[in-house]
Design an enzyme around this catalytic site. Structure first.
Site, PDB file in Angstrom:
ATOM      1  N   ALA A   1       1.409  -8.611   3.576  1.00  0.00           N
ATOM      2  CA  ALA A   1       2.762  -8.811   3.070  1.00  0.00           C
ATOM      3  C   ALA A   1       3.256 -10.170   3.544  1.00  0.00           C
ATOM      4  O   ALA A   1       2.690 -10.781   4.455  1.00  0.00           O
ATOM      5  CB  ALA A   1       3.699  -7.706   3.555  1.00  0.00           C
ATOM      6  N   LYS A   2       4.332 -10.634   2.924  1.00  0.00           N
ATOM      7  CA  LYS A   2       4.854 -11.959   3.261  1.00  0.00           C
ATOM      8  C   LYS A   2       5.324 -12.055   4.708  1.00  0.00           C
ATOM      9  O   LYS A   2       5.348 -13.140   5.291  1.00  0.00           O
ATOM     10  CB  LYS A   2       5.977 -12.318   2.286  1.00  0.00           C
ATOM     11  CG  LYS A   2       5.450 -12.757   0.918  1.00  0.00           C
ATOM     12  CD  LYS A   2       6.551 -13.049  -0.073  1.00  0.00           C
ATOM     13  CE  LYS A   2       7.159 -11.769  -0.595  1.00  0.00           C
ATOM     14  NZ  LYS A   2       8.136 -12.018  -1.687  1.00  0.00           N
ATOM     15  N   ARG A   3       5.641 -10.913   5.303  1.00  0.00           N
ATOM     16  CA  ARG A   3       6.056 -10.956   6.714  1.00  0.00           C
ATOM     17  C   ARG A   3       4.904 -11.336   7.642  1.00  0.00           C
ATOM     18  O   ARG A   3       5.124 -11.638   8.816  1.00  0.00           O
ATOM     19  CB  ARG A   3       6.620  -9.587   7.131  1.00  0.00           C
ATOM     20  CG  ARG A   3       5.604  -8.460   7.070  1.00  0.00           C
ATOM     21  CD  ARG A   3       6.169  -7.136   7.560  1.00  0.00           C
ATOM     22  NE  ARG A   3       5.216  -6.056   7.374  1.00  0.00           N
ATOM     23  CZ  ARG A   3       5.137  -5.312   6.275  1.00  0.00           C
ATOM     24  NH1 ARG A   3       5.964  -5.530   5.267  1.00  0.00           N
ATOM     25  NH2 ARG A   3       4.242  -4.347   6.168  1.00  0.00           N
ATOM     26  N   ASP A   4       3.674 -11.335   7.128  1.00  0.00           N
ATOM     27  CA  ASP A   4       2.518 -11.678   7.960  1.00  0.00           C
ATOM     28  C   ASP A   4       2.376 -13.177   8.177  1.00  0.00           C
ATOM     29  O   ASP A   4       1.529 -13.602   8.965  1.00  0.00           O
ATOM     30  CB  ASP A   4       1.230 -11.126   7.328  1.00  0.00           C
ATOM     31  CG  ASP A   4       1.175  -9.608   7.384  1.00  0.00           C
ATOM     32  OD1 ASP A   4       1.452  -9.057   8.464  1.00  0.00           O
ATOM     33  OD2 ASP A   4       0.886  -8.975   6.355  1.00  0.00           O
TER      34      ASP A   4
END
Length: 299
Positions: A236-239
């Site tokens: 996910a983009k939070r990674d």
């Protein structure tokens, strides 16, 4: 060309990350290697963010993908969905449901129903009961299924049997549910091959069963492995730097990204070479574990 197009169908909820782009590349390779048309459909019924579609189309082109015909959007296809629901209703295959999520979670399971199935609370309400519930809250529309499971054949997973219950066709806010929309869209567009992440494999039996009720062909399925982070969760983009924009800012261009994604599939680093070498039987079956910190140059 081979009859029955392939397709990629993102939801415009934000930028595509590397997992999305890897699946898009695979969908393109499956279609083009079989001589199929490749279509792009924007699934914007429920999760559209302003400007996201344009960014997604730009990113797909940046990694080298092309597609045939105009981009189709679900929000332009409401009449097709309502016609399908009307046909099912005329055949006695739908019913109104007034249950909240909490009521469904707290309801006892129906006898012999599979784990996770809708318990059938509203299946056999009388007209008087329906009228009373209508005054309390709007109704969703559910399919009246006559089976509890259905089997499909997947290119990578073989025979797969999964749950079919009285799933929702149209939510109580009027939005058509994914399982109906995707079946109607694929039939209307002449899609004969569905390549998508293997997290959606459990949806395939419901969709294949519904396709049969609507009298439309069931496509060939290929559910491909996901990209996971080192913790084993879906990327996910939070990674971190996992979108083209973020990677470009870190000095990693789209051609490098394409080569990286193709390399994770055991394929050459350019799309023309990958297309020549592509063999579905040789694809990895396990998720690709990716640490985004390994993508950006060390400073």
């Amino acid at each position: 060309m081979t009859p029955g197009a392939g397709r990629f169908a993102p939801s415009p909820s934000g930028e595509l990350h590397l997992g999305n782009l890897r699946t898009a590349l695979l969908a393109w390779l499956f279609a083009r290697s079989a001589g199929r048309r490749f279509l792009l459909r924007v699934e914007d019924l429920d999760r559209a963010r302003a400007g996201a579609e344009e960014v997604q189309l730009r990113d797909l082109a940046a990694v080298g993908l092309d597609w045939d015909g105009e981009v189709v959007r679900q929000t332009e296809r409401g009449a097709l969905y309502e016609e399908a629901i009307a046909r099912l209703t005329a055949a006695g295959l739908t019913y109104e449901c007034y249950c909240t999520r909490r009521e469904i979670q707290e309801a006892p399971s129906a006898p012999h129903a599979p784990q996770g199935a809708y318990p059938g609370t509203c299946r056999d309400l009388t007209e008087a009961q329906r009228a009373r519930r209508r005054a309390e809250r709007p109704a969703a529309i559910r399919l009246r299924a006559s089976v509890t499971d259905w089997a499909v054949t997947d290119v990578l997973h073989g025979r797969y049997s999964g749950l079919v219950d009285d799933f929702v066709l149209r939510r109580n806010d009027g939005v058509v549910a994914y399982n109906l929309a995707v079946v109607v869209d694929d039939a209307a567009q002449g899609v004969g091959q569905v390549v998508r992440g293997d997290d959606l494999l459990p949806s395939a039996p419901r969709q294949a069963y519904l396709a049969g009720l609507l009298g439309v062909p069931v496509p060939e399925y290929a559910h491909v492995p996901l990209v996971l982070n080192p913790a084993g969760r879906r990327l996910a983009k939070r990674d971190g730097a996992v979108t083209l924009r973020a990677l470009a800012a870190a000095g990693v261009g789209p051609e490098e990204v394409t080569g990286l994604l193709l390399g994770s599939l055991g394929l050459p680093a350019t799309l023309p070479e990958a297309l020549t070498a592509f063999d579905p039987a040789a694809l990895p079956r396990d998720p690709w574990i990716l640490d985004p910190q390994d993508l950006t140059p060390r400073r």
